[in-house]
Motif scaffolding. Sequence first.
Motif, short mmCIF file in Angstrom:
data_model
loop_
_atom_site.label_atom_id
_atom_site.label_comp_id
_atom_site.label_asym_id
_atom_site.label_seq_id
_atom_site.Cartn_x
_atom_site.Cartn_y
_atom_site.Cartn_z
N GLU A 91 9.10 17.81 5.30
CA GLU A 91 8.73 16.44 5.67
C GLU A 91 7.22 16.29 5.76
O GLU A 91 6.69 15.20 5.55
N GLY A 92 6.53 17.37 6.07
CA GLY A 92 5.08 17.33 6.07
C GLY A 92 4.52 17.00 4.70
O GLY A 92 3.53 16.27 4.58
N VAL A 93 5.15 17.53 3.66
CA VAL A 93 4.74 17.21 2.28
C VAL A 93 4.91 15.71 2.03
O VAL A 93 4.01 15.05 1.49
N PHE A 94 6.05 15.17 2.42
CA PHE A 94 6.33 13.75 2.25
C PHE A 94 5.30 12.89 2.98
O PHE A 94 4.72 11.96 2.42
N VAL A 95 5.05 13.23 4.24
CA VAL A 95 4.09 12.48 5.05
C VAL A 95 2.68 12.60 4.49
O VAL A 95 1.93 11.61 4.47
N GLY A 96 2.32 13.79 4.02
CA GLY A 96 0.98 13.99 3.48
C GLY A 96 0.72 13.15 2.25
O GLY A 96 -0.35 12.54 2.11
N VAL A 97 1.70 13.09 1.33
CA VAL A 97 1.53 12.31 0.10
C VAL A 97 1.47 10.81 0.43
O VAL A 97 0.61 10.09 -0.09
N ILE A 98 2.38 10.36 1.28
CA ILE A 98 2.38 8.94 1.68
C ILE A 98 1.06 8.58 2.34
O ILE A 98 0.46 7.53 2.05
N SER A 99 0.60 9.43 3.24
CA SER A 99 -0.65 9.16 3.96
C SER A 99 -1.84 9.10 3.01
O SER A 99 -2.72 8.25 3.15
N ALA A 100 -1.86 10.02 2.04
CA ALA A 100 -2.96 10.04 1.07
C ALA A 100 -3.00 8.74 0.27
O ALA A 100 -4.08 8.21 -0.03
N ARG A 101 -1.85 8.23 -0.08
CA ARG A 101 -1.79 6.99 -0.86
C ARG A 101 -2.30 5.81 -0.04
O ARG A 101 -3.07 4.99 -0.55
N TYR A 158 -6.62 1.84 2.09
CA TYR A 158 -7.13 1.23 3.33
C TYR A 158 -7.82 2.30 4.18
O TYR A 158 -7.16 3.20 4.71
N ASN A 159 -9.11 2.17 4.32
CA ASN A 159 -9.89 3.14 5.09
C ASN A 159 -9.49 3.13 6.57
O ASN A 159 -9.43 2.08 7.19
N GLY A 160 -9.19 4.30 7.10
CA GLY A 160 -8.88 4.45 8.52
C GLY A 160 -7.46 4.12 8.92
O GLY A 160 -7.09 4.26 10.09
N ILE A 161 -6.61 3.72 7.95
CA ILE A 161 -5.27 3.27 8.31
C ILE A 161 -4.39 4.42 8.80
O ILE A 161 -3.54 4.24 9.68
N VAL A 162 -4.61 5.62 8.28
CA VAL A 162 -3.79 6.77 8.68
C VAL A 162 -4.05 7.12 10.14
O VAL A 162 -3.11 7.36 10.91
N TYR A 202 6.13 6.28 12.19
CA TYR A 202 4.79 6.40 11.59
C TYR A 202 4.71 5.69 10.24
O TYR A 202 3.76 4.94 9.97
N ILE A 203 5.70 5.89 9.40
CA ILE A 203 5.70 5.26 8.07
C ILE A 203 5.83 3.75 8.18
O ILE A 203 5.16 3.00 7.45
N GLU A 204 6.65 3.28 9.12
CA GLU A 204 6.78 1.83 9.30
C GLU A 204 5.49 1.22 9.83
O GLU A 204 5.14 0.08 9.48
N LEU A 205 4.77 1.96 10.65
CA LEU A 205 3.47 1.47 11.14
C LEU A 205 2.46 1.40 10.00
O LEU A 205 1.65 0.47 9.94
N LEU A 206 2.50 2.37 9.10
CA LEU A 206 1.64 2.31 7.91
C LEU A 206 1.93 1.06 7.10
O LEU A 206 1.00 0.36 6.65
N ARG A 207 3.20 0.75 6.91
CA ARG A 207 3.58 -0.44 6.16
C ARG A 207 3.10 -1.72 6.85
O ARG A 207 2.57 -2.62 6.20
#
Length: 244
Positions: free
Chosen positions: A95-105, A110-114, A231-236
């Motif tokens: 899941e860390g791989v999944f989160v890392g790729v999503i976060s990188a995108r 958007y600067n600072g969004i992660v 976390y992913i929903e907050l990114l969205r």
Amino acid sequence: MRTSNPTLNDRVFSSAPAAHGGAVMTLQGAVNKTMILSLLLVISAGASWQLVQTNPALANMLLLGSGIIGFLLVLTSSFKPTWSPVIAPVYGLVEGVFVGVISARYAALYNGIVLQAALLTLGILFALLFAYQSRLIKATENFKLGIVAATGGIFIVYLVSMVLGFFGVQIPLIHENGIVGIGFSLVVVVIAALNLVLDFDFIESGVENGAPKYLEWQAALGLLVTVVWLYIELLRLLSKLRRD
């Protein structure tokens, strides 16, 4: 025990053999396991983030592969909770791989969004933990039923959206940055956050009932599933708020 988290449900307790005087689940044990899984996820996420930055062509493959493997691990753990001491650490890395790729995108757009999403996730987690411990929020049967139903509805919407996406069709409004889209994301964030209460209730019930020690890993896995979803929903949500 009613919960929308597939790793923390009635089947987990019904299939778990009684401890019979052996090692039992403890709150500290569940916390320790959660910290271990979180550390594995962060390390894996950082490594995958760096990897896709140096080789962007790998992003889609890593995202799809980690998503499928993560789903299969969660599904397996829900039916075989005795395997959770092995499945949980593997899930943390995958899941860390999944989160890392999503976060990188998202970070590329958007600067600072992660950092914002991560801080909000931690803030919500500790706020709800405090509210649960102080009994400001109680996991009553009606509360559980409502959260499970709402989570199921969200899952259906996402599933339909994914299927339609294969045919080039998109559900209107909910993925956009208008009032409906932002409102939908807010609702999903709230439901994801309230699922944490169900996770806390599972852990508390396991400790009170003297559940087997290995269920500490199952509890940690279930909590991590919910935290990642939040976390992913907050990114969205944050991305919608920052779109022009």
